[in-house]
Design a protein around this motif. Sequence first.
Motif, PDB file in Angstrom:
ATOM      1  N   MET A   1     -19.514 -18.849 -23.505  1.00 40.26           N
ATOM      2  CA  MET A   1     -18.095 -18.978 -23.768  1.00 40.26           C
ATOM      3  C   MET A   1     -17.518 -18.784 -22.223  1.00 40.26           C
ATOM      4  SD  MET A   1     -15.440 -16.646 -25.672  1.00 40.26           S
ATOM      5  CE  MET A   1     -16.005 -17.257 -27.094  1.00 40.26           C
ATOM      6  N   ASP A   2     -16.514 -19.723 -21.706  1.00 40.17           N
ATOM      7  CA  ASP A   2     -15.959 -19.668 -20.520  1.00 40.17           C
ATOM      8  C   ASP A   2     -14.676 -18.912 -20.612  1.00 40.17           C
ATOM      9  OD1 ASP A   2     -17.540 -21.072 -19.085  1.00 40.17           O
ATOM     10  OD2 ASP A   2     -16.415 -23.094 -19.753  1.00 40.17           O
ATOM     11  N   ILE A   3     -14.422 -17.761 -19.625  1.00 44.28           N
ATOM     12  CA  ILE A   3     -13.406 -16.979 -19.642  1.00 44.28           C
ATOM     13  C   ILE A   3     -12.550 -17.030 -18.360  1.00 44.28           C
ATOM     14  CG2 ILE A   3     -12.334 -14.518 -19.900  1.00 44.28           C
ATOM     15  CD1 ILE A   3     -14.228 -15.377 -22.293  1.00 44.28           C
ATOM     16  N   LEU A   4     -11.092 -17.439 -18.657  1.00 41.04           N
ATOM     17  CA  LEU A   4     -10.434 -17.525 -17.428  1.00 41.04           C
ATOM     18  C   LEU A   4      -9.375 -16.692 -17.272  1.00 41.04           C
ATOM     19  CD1 LEU A   4     -11.099 -20.653 -18.943  1.00 41.04           C
ATOM     20  CD2 LEU A   4      -9.842 -21.409 -17.028  1.00 41.04           C
ATOM     21  N   TYR A   5      -8.958 -16.428 -16.157  1.00 42.57           N
ATOM     22  CA  TYR A   5      -8.192 -15.030 -15.631  1.00 42.57           C
ATOM     23  C   TYR A   5      -7.001 -15.895 -15.062  1.00 42.57           C
ATOM     24  CZ  TYR A   5     -12.026 -12.402 -17.165  1.00 42.57           C
ATOM     25  OH  TYR A   5     -13.228 -12.028 -18.030  1.00 42.57           O
ATOM     26  N   PHE A   6      -5.746 -15.553 -15.071  1.00 40.49           N
ATOM     27  CA  PHE A   6      -4.755 -16.260 -14.161  1.00 40.49           C
ATOM     28  C   PHE A   6      -3.984 -14.893 -13.568  1.00 40.49           C
ATOM     29  CE2 PHE A   6      -5.876 -19.769 -17.049  1.00 40.49           C
ATOM     30  CZ  PHE A   6      -5.978 -20.857 -16.087  1.00 40.49           C
ATOM     31  N   ALA A   7      -3.106 -15.391 -12.630  1.00 39.84           N
ATOM     32  CA  ALA A   7      -2.297 -14.512 -12.075  1.00 39.84           C
ATOM     33  C   ALA A   7      -2.801 -13.157 -11.693  1.00 39.84           C
ATOM     34  CB  ALA A   7      -0.998 -14.099 -12.708  1.00 39.84           C
ATOM     35  N   TRP A   8      -2.130 -11.845 -11.702  1.00 38.63           N
ATOM     36  CA  TRP A   8      -2.561 -10.629 -11.524  1.00 38.63           C
ATOM     37  C   TRP A   8      -3.857 -10.385 -12.077  1.00 38.63           C
ATOM     38  CZ3 TRP A   8      -2.610  -7.596 -15.750  1.00 38.63           C
ATOM     39  CH2 TRP A   8      -1.616  -7.806 -16.819  1.00 38.63           C
ATOM     40  N   LEU A   9      -4.140 -10.826 -13.273  1.00 35.75           N
ATOM     41  CA  LEU A   9      -5.394 -10.777 -13.872  1.00 35.75           C
ATOM     42  C   LEU A   9      -6.572 -11.222 -13.292  1.00 35.75           C
ATOM     43  CD1 LEU A   9      -4.751 -11.695 -17.707  1.00 35.75           C
ATOM     44  CD2 LEU A   9      -5.765  -9.387 -16.979  1.00 35.75           C
ATOM     45  N   ARG A  10      -6.514 -12.241 -12.596  1.00 36.30           N
ATOM     46  CA  ARG A  10      -7.386 -12.772 -11.440  1.00 36.30           C
ATOM     47  C   ARG A  10      -7.758 -11.744 -10.476  1.00 36.30           C
ATOM     48  NH1 ARG A  10      -5.995 -17.904 -10.565  1.00 36.30           N
ATOM     49  NH2 ARG A  10      -4.224 -17.223  -9.361  1.00 36.30           N
ATOM     50  N   GLU A  11      -6.742 -11.273  -9.990  1.00 34.41           N
ATOM     51  CA  GLU A  11      -6.897 -10.259  -8.936  1.00 34.41           C
ATOM     52  C   GLU A  11      -7.330  -8.853  -9.460  1.00 34.41           C
ATOM     53  OE1 GLU A  11      -2.851  -9.693  -7.391  1.00 34.41           O
ATOM     54  OE2 GLU A  11      -2.640 -11.911  -7.028  1.00 34.41           O
ATOM     55  N   GLU A  18     -15.335 -16.969 -15.636  1.00 29.29           N
ATOM     56  CA  GLU A  18     -16.906 -16.465 -15.813  1.00 29.29           C
ATOM     57  C   GLU A  18     -17.283 -17.180 -17.148  1.00 29.29           C
ATOM     58  OE1 GLU A  18     -17.540 -12.428 -16.219  1.00 29.29           O
ATOM     59  OE2 GLU A  18     -15.431 -12.041 -16.686  1.00 29.29           O
ATOM     60  N   THR A  19     -18.490 -17.229 -17.272  1.00 32.20           N
ATOM     61  CA  THR A  19     -19.018 -17.638 -18.484  1.00 32.20           C
ATOM     62  C   THR A  19     -20.088 -16.584 -19.025  1.00 32.20           C
ATOM     63  OG1 THR A  19     -19.202 -20.090 -17.591  1.00 32.20           O
ATOM     64  CG2 THR A  19     -20.727 -19.343 -19.511  1.00 32.20           C
ATOM     65  N   ILE A  20     -19.788 -16.060 -20.107  1.00 33.36           N
ATOM     66  CA  ILE A  20     -20.462 -15.142 -20.897  1.00 33.36           C
ATOM     67  C   ILE A  20     -21.103 -15.226 -22.176  1.00 33.36           C
ATOM     68  CG2 ILE A  20     -18.924 -13.361 -19.546  1.00 33.36           C
ATOM     69  CD1 ILE A  20     -17.719 -12.730 -22.472  1.00 33.36           C
ATOM     70  N   ASN A  21     -21.955 -14.595 -22.632  1.00 37.69           N
ATOM     71  CA  ASN A  21     -22.643 -14.730 -23.867  1.00 37.69           C
ATOM     72  C   ASN A  21     -22.061 -13.486 -24.638  1.00 37.69           C
ATOM     73  OD1 ASN A  21     -24.126 -16.962 -23.577  1.00 37.69           O
ATOM     74  ND2 ASN A  21     -25.725 -15.572 -22.493  1.00 37.69           N
ATOM     75  N   THR A  22     -21.399 -13.820 -25.886  1.00 40.09           N
ATOM     76  CA  THR A  22     -20.673 -12.704 -26.450  1.00 40.09           C
ATOM     77  C   THR A  22     -20.927 -12.897 -28.286  1.00 40.09           C
ATOM     78  OG1 THR A  22     -18.524 -11.564 -27.061  1.00 40.09           O
ATOM     79  CG2 THR A  22     -18.671 -13.928 -26.659  1.00 40.09           C
TER      80      THR A  22
END
Length: 81
Positions: A1-11, A18-22
């Motif tokens: 699964m791809d996880i995307l982080y935007f704005a201050w979360l990315r920081e 990132e791509t993770i197995n969950t």
Amino acid sequence: MDILYFAWLRERVGLPRETINTDAKTVADLVSELVEREERYAVAFADISALRVATDQELTDFDASLEGVREVAFFPPMTGG
């Protein structure tokens, strides 16, 4: 699964994506899993009431199922202008 982080979360997480197995069943389960991984995730997700989430590019809630979901994006609330 791809996880995307935007704005201050990315920081705070230090990655734009990132791509993770969950095995998480819901978005909330995924957040719990991430928080347990490293301190940087705990900092980023310290107050989920200040966050929004989308699964496969559709806004949803943290109790949403992850069944069949390929992408989860986390971001702060959007403002107009």
